[in-house]
Design a protein around this motif. Structure first.
Motif, PDB file in Angstrom:
ATOM      1  N   ASP A  40       0.815  -1.217   0.000  1.00  0.00           N
ATOM      2  CA  ASP A  40       0.000   0.000   0.000  1.00  0.00           C
ATOM      3  C   ASP A  40       0.847   1.265   0.000  1.00  0.00           C
ATOM      4  O   ASP A  40       0.323   2.366  -0.217  1.00  0.00           O
ATOM      5  N   SER A  42       3.733   1.574  -1.886  1.00  0.00           N
ATOM      6  CA  SER A  42       4.561   1.660  -3.084  1.00  0.00           C
ATOM      7  C   SER A  42       4.285   2.986  -3.791  1.00  0.00           C
ATOM      8  O   SER A  42       3.200   3.549  -3.678  1.00  0.00           O
ATOM      9  N   ASN A  43       5.260   3.482  -4.511  1.00  0.00           N
ATOM     10  CA  ASN A  43       5.130   4.820  -5.115  1.00  0.00           C
ATOM     11  C   ASN A  43       5.009   4.744  -6.637  1.00  0.00           C
ATOM     12  O   ASN A  43       5.499   5.615  -7.345  1.00  0.00           O
ATOM     13  N   ASN A  44       4.369   3.668  -7.128  1.00  0.00           N
ATOM     14  CA  ASN A  44       4.203   3.551  -8.574  1.00  0.00           C
ATOM     15  C   ASN A  44       2.812   2.989  -8.864  1.00  0.00           C
ATOM     16  O   ASN A  44       2.179   2.373  -8.010  1.00  0.00           O
ATOM     17  N   LYS A  45       2.361   3.168 -10.080  1.00  0.00           N
ATOM     18  CA  LYS A  45       0.984   2.822 -10.423  1.00  0.00           C
ATOM     19  C   LYS A  45       0.730   1.320 -10.433  1.00  0.00           C
ATOM     20  O   LYS A  45      -0.424   0.876 -10.339  1.00  0.00           O
ATOM     21  N   HIS A  46       1.784   0.534 -10.539  1.00  0.00           N
ATOM     22  CA  HIS A  46       1.628  -0.918 -10.550  1.00  0.00           C
ATOM     23  C   HIS A  46       1.755  -1.537  -9.148  1.00  0.00           C
ATOM     24  O   HIS A  46       1.634  -2.749  -8.988  1.00  0.00           O
ATOM     25  N   ASN A  47       2.014  -0.705  -8.151  1.00  0.00           N
ATOM     26  CA  ASN A  47       2.154  -1.160  -6.762  1.00  0.00           C
ATOM     27  C   ASN A  47       3.258  -2.203  -6.584  1.00  0.00           C
ATOM     28  O   ASN A  47       3.159  -3.100  -5.741  1.00  0.00           O
TER      29      ASN A  47
END
Length: 263
Positions: A40, A42-47
């Motif tokens: 939750d 993570s700093n990217n769109k794919h997690n």
């Protein structure tokens, strides 16, 4: 005590944290047991929470960003709860990385951790951790043995169980923890219960005597004998009387002689 476990598989802890001694301790309010999915954070769109290692090599490495973000999140929650409940008194939490490279977990470490107010466990997967997690975030690295598991979840469960059972009020009989194996550096003595005789095997007379001094003496002797037989290295650090050390020296010689005679 508050315990937070950072994991990609929080569902693994549902049964462990909700059952037996841990479940009862949580129900009594002795400990707060929480899981946080660090995906939750993570700093990217794919997690995604892992990436290929710099310099090449097999496997994937756990990224620093989600772990730092998750730890900072639970530290703030724990800090806010402390402000509310204890008038602003704060102690920094211990952030524990479960890792084969860490200190080997022991009963002594369990006692040490049981004195803390807030523990945070980081359970990794994949090939390893970004080294900056070790250097700048965690306070401890612990291992449950010289072997490698799929992830840190099972080791974290082991450590949490060992720590929580030492908290006051967790066990129905507080004496239980005091006499466990390793509590005094030795293995625990044998136990017996009813019936006094089962299939021709009898309970030792000392335990049936009702004489507390004799029972204590028998248990101590059995503890020494069992430790000598199964984990002799523990005796080097155990607190023993001069008489006990003298007995152990003789017992070692007798064992060596018996082993030599069997050759």
């Amino acid at each position: 005590m508050r315990i937070d476990v950072l994991t990609l598989f929080p569902e693994m802890f549902d049964g462990v944290f909700g059952s037996s001694i841990l479940g009862k301790a949580r129900d009594k309010g002795i400990v707060s047991l929480n899981t946080v999915n660090f995906r939750d954070f993570s700093n990217n769109k794919h997690n995604t929470v892992d990436d290929m290692p710099y310099g090449g090599g097999g496997g994937m490495v756990l990224k620093a960003e989600p772990i730092f973000g998750a730890v900072e999140h639970v530290v703030k929650i724990g800090s806010d709860a402390t402000d509310t409940e204890e008038g602003g008194t704060k102690r920094k939490p211990r952030v524990i990385l479960m890792c084969p490279q860490g200190r080997k977990f022991s009963q002594e470490i369990a006692r040490e951790l049981s004195a803390e107010e807030h523990l945070i466990f980081v359970c990794g997967h994949y090939e390893g951790y970004d080294e900056r997690i070790r250097e700048f975030l965690v306070t401890d690295e612990l291992s449950v043995g010289d072997y490698v598991l799929t992830g840190g979840e099972l080791p974290a469960m082991v450590v949490v169980d060992a720590v929580v059972r030492l908290l006051p009020g967790t066990l129905g009989n507080e004496q239980s923890a005091a006499t466990d194996s390793f509590s005094d550096g030795l293995l625990e003595y044998p136990h017996y219960t009813r019936p006094a005789e089962f299939r021709g095997w009898k309970v030792p007379d000392a335990l049936l005597s009702g004489h507390h001094a004799e029972i204590g003496k028998w248990r101590r002797q059995q503890s020494l004998e069992r430790t000598l037989e199964r984990r002799p290295e523990l005796l080097e650090l155990a607190e023993l009387t001069a008489k006990e050390r003298e007995w152990l020296a003789k017992a070692r010689i007798e064992r060596e002689n018996r082993a030599e005679n069997r050759k």
